[in-house]
Every structure is written in structure tokens, then in C-alpha cells.
Design a protein around this motif. Sequence first.
Motif, PDB file in Angstrom:
ATOM      1  N   ALA A   2     -10.618   3.049 -13.786  1.00 32.34           N
ATOM      2  CA  ALA A   2      -9.553   2.985 -14.723  1.00 32.34           C
ATOM      3  C   ALA A   2      -9.125   4.467 -14.773  1.00 32.34           C
ATOM      4  CB  ALA A   2      -9.953   2.331 -16.001  1.00 32.34           C
ATOM      5  N   ASP A   3     -10.017   5.216 -15.141  1.00 29.60           N
ATOM      6  CA  ASP A   3      -9.807   6.897 -15.286  1.00 29.60           C
ATOM      7  C   ASP A   3      -9.185   7.341 -13.921  1.00 29.60           C
ATOM      8  OD1 ASP A   3     -10.571   6.461 -17.967  1.00 29.60           O
ATOM      9  OD2 ASP A   3     -12.682   7.555 -17.537  1.00 29.60           O
ATOM     10  N   PHE A   4      -9.854   7.031 -12.826  1.00 30.69           N
ATOM     11  CA  PHE A   4      -9.330   7.330 -11.636  1.00 30.69           C
ATOM     12  C   PHE A   4      -7.678   6.990 -11.436  1.00 30.69           C
ATOM     13  CE2 PHE A   4      -8.457   6.849  -7.182  1.00 30.69           C
ATOM     14  CZ  PHE A   4      -8.925   8.122  -6.396  1.00 30.69           C
ATOM     15  N   PHE A   5      -7.447   5.757 -11.592  1.00 30.86           N
ATOM     16  CA  PHE A   5      -6.039   5.375 -11.406  1.00 30.86           C
ATOM     17  C   PHE A   5      -5.300   5.966 -12.289  1.00 30.86           C
ATOM     18  CE2 PHE A   5      -6.897   1.539  -8.673  1.00 30.86           C
ATOM     19  CZ  PHE A   5      -6.289   2.061  -7.609  1.00 30.86           C
ATOM     20  N   ALA A   6      -5.409   6.580 -13.699  1.00 20.05           N
ATOM     21  CA  ALA A   6      -4.822   7.141 -14.716  1.00 20.05           C
ATOM     22  C   ALA A   6      -4.515   8.474 -14.073  1.00 20.05           C
ATOM     23  CB  ALA A   6      -5.425   7.399 -15.836  1.00 20.05           C
ATOM     24  N   GLU A   7      -5.175   9.157 -13.223  1.00 23.48           N
ATOM     25  CA  GLU A   7      -4.737  10.361 -12.451  1.00 23.48           C
ATOM     26  C   GLU A   7      -4.434  10.112 -10.867  1.00 23.48           C
ATOM     27  OE1 GLU A   7      -4.424  12.864 -14.388  1.00 23.48           O
ATOM     28  OE2 GLU A   7      -5.338  12.054 -16.309  1.00 23.48           O
ATOM     29  N   TYR A   8      -4.127   9.049 -10.649  1.00 26.06           N
ATOM     30  CA  TYR A   8      -3.865   8.748  -9.217  1.00 26.06           C
ATOM     31  C   TYR A   8      -2.679   9.669  -8.747  1.00 26.06           C
ATOM     32  CZ  TYR A   8      -3.990   6.532  -4.931  1.00 26.06           C
ATOM     33  OH  TYR A   8      -4.299   5.957  -3.680  1.00 26.06           O
ATOM     34  N   GLN A  18       0.821  -1.285   0.000  1.00 21.02           N
ATOM     35  CA  GLN A  18       0.088   0.104   0.176  1.00 21.02           C
ATOM     36  C   GLN A  18       0.904   1.274  -0.053  1.00 21.02           C
ATOM     37  OE1 GLN A  18      -0.054  -2.008   2.832  1.00 21.02           O
ATOM     38  NE2 GLN A  18       1.514  -0.747   3.878  1.00 21.02           N
ATOM     39  N   ASP A  19       2.149   1.186   0.348  1.00 15.63           N
ATOM     40  CA  ASP A  19       3.048   2.448   0.196  1.00 15.63           C
ATOM     41  C   ASP A  19       3.040   2.951  -1.209  1.00 15.63           C
ATOM     42  OD1 ASP A  19       3.160   1.672   3.126  1.00 15.63           O
ATOM     43  OD2 ASP A  19       5.439   0.805   2.742  1.00 15.63           O
ATOM     44  N   ASN A  20       2.952   2.295  -2.234  1.00 16.48           N
ATOM     45  CA  ASN A  20       2.843   2.799  -3.576  1.00 16.48           C
ATOM     46  C   ASN A  20       1.558   3.528  -3.741  1.00 16.48           C
ATOM     47  OD1 ASN A  20       5.447   1.274  -3.893  1.00 16.48           O
ATOM     48  ND2 ASN A  20       4.266  -0.763  -4.740  1.00 16.48           N
ATOM     49  N   PHE A  21       0.877   3.460  -2.881  1.00 16.50           N
ATOM     50  CA  PHE A  21      -0.436   4.443  -3.192  1.00 16.50           C
ATOM     51  C   PHE A  21      -0.740   5.355  -2.243  1.00 16.50           C
ATOM     52  CE2 PHE A  21      -1.065   0.172  -5.049  1.00 16.50           C
ATOM     53  CZ  PHE A  21      -1.446   0.245  -6.471  1.00 16.50           C
ATOM     54  N   GLY A  22       0.162   5.239  -1.286  1.00 16.00           N
ATOM     55  CA  GLY A  22       0.293   6.733  -0.394  1.00 16.00           C
ATOM     56  C   GLY A  22      -0.833   6.615   0.866  1.00 16.00           C
ATOM     57  N   TYR A  23      -1.207   5.216   0.885  1.00 13.07           N
ATOM     58  CA  TYR A  23      -2.191   5.247   2.249  1.00 13.07           C
ATOM     59  C   TYR A  23      -1.907   4.211   3.166  1.00 13.07           C
ATOM     60  CZ  TYR A  23      -4.802   1.399  -0.023  1.00 13.07           C
ATOM     61  OH  TYR A  23      -4.757  -0.187  -0.317  1.00 13.07           O
ATOM     62  N   ALA A  24      -2.522   4.304   4.259  1.00 13.50           N
ATOM     63  CA  ALA A  24      -2.508   3.225   5.210  1.00 13.50           C
ATOM     64  C   ALA A  24      -3.467   2.343   5.308  1.00 13.50           C
ATOM     65  CB  ALA A  24      -2.250   3.911   6.678  1.00 13.50           C
ATOM     66  N   GLN A  25      -3.299   1.108   5.865  1.00 13.42           N
ATOM     67  CA  GLN A  25      -4.506  -0.021   5.969  1.00 13.42           C
ATOM     68  C   GLN A  25      -5.286   0.314   7.295  1.00 13.42           C
ATOM     69  OE1 GLN A  25      -5.246  -2.266   4.144  1.00 13.42           O
ATOM     70  NE2 GLN A  25      -3.370  -2.218   2.632  1.00 13.42           N
TER      71      GLN A  25
END
Length: 130
Positions: free
Chosen positions: A85-91, A12-19
Motif C-alpha cells: 500500500a505504501d509502495f503504490f502510494a509512491e509509485y 500493464q501500460d498504466n504501470f510502466g512495465y512489460a509482461q
Amino acid sequence: MKTNTINPWSWQDNFGYAQAVEVKHNNGTLYCSGQAAIDVEGAPVAGDMKEQIQLAFQNLHKVIEKAGYQTSNTVRVNFYTISIADFFAEYGEVIGWFHAQQCKPASTLVEVKALAYPGLLVEIEATIVG
């Protein structure tokens, strides 16, 4: 206020959030309604996913500041979108906001059929502690 980030894994560190984020000794909790690309008159603002994420975060920031809380104390952010898909393109916009606010919140992403107004692509809700 004391917080404890719980991450049994590291992906999850790659996505910048915590569990999970545990909060101890807080002085208040702010539960923000979903914020979207809505202008000051309450009308939806047309735009692509990136623009809508940016405006939704700007609106969220205004709500948090008006309530007297600090964005760095954001402990939960939920995203609702009509296209994952569109959301992750602008993550990168999400990661950028997390970094700029110096927060690493617990988070959930949900794809929905529609949001409150036609043309809205994303809605962001958050929980902030004091």
C-alpha cells in the motif's frame, strides 16, 4: 542488441512495465543485487517510502554505470517492500524512473515481512543487458 516487448494485454501500460522482454544478440548481462536506502558506508538511511525509493534507484543507477551498462537497457526490475500500500502510494517515483531511463522492463512486486536492516521499506533489484 535487439529487444522485443511482449504484452498480451494493455493494463500493464498504466504501470510502466512489460509482461516480458525478449533480448536477442546481447553482449553481456548484468544481474544487480537488491539496492536499498543504504549510504556509501553501508548503513541504512531513514526516510519515508518516497525517499527510500529515490535513494534505492540512485544506488542502482551507480551500480549500472560502474559496470559500464546503460540504464536504458534495463529489462527486469523486481521490488521487495514491507508495504505494498505504501509502495503504490509512491509509485509515481517508479514510473518516473522508468520514463527517465527510457526503459519498460518486466517487473515483479513482492511484499515481505522484513528487509536486511530494520527501517528499510523497499529494495530494488534489476537485470540489464548490453
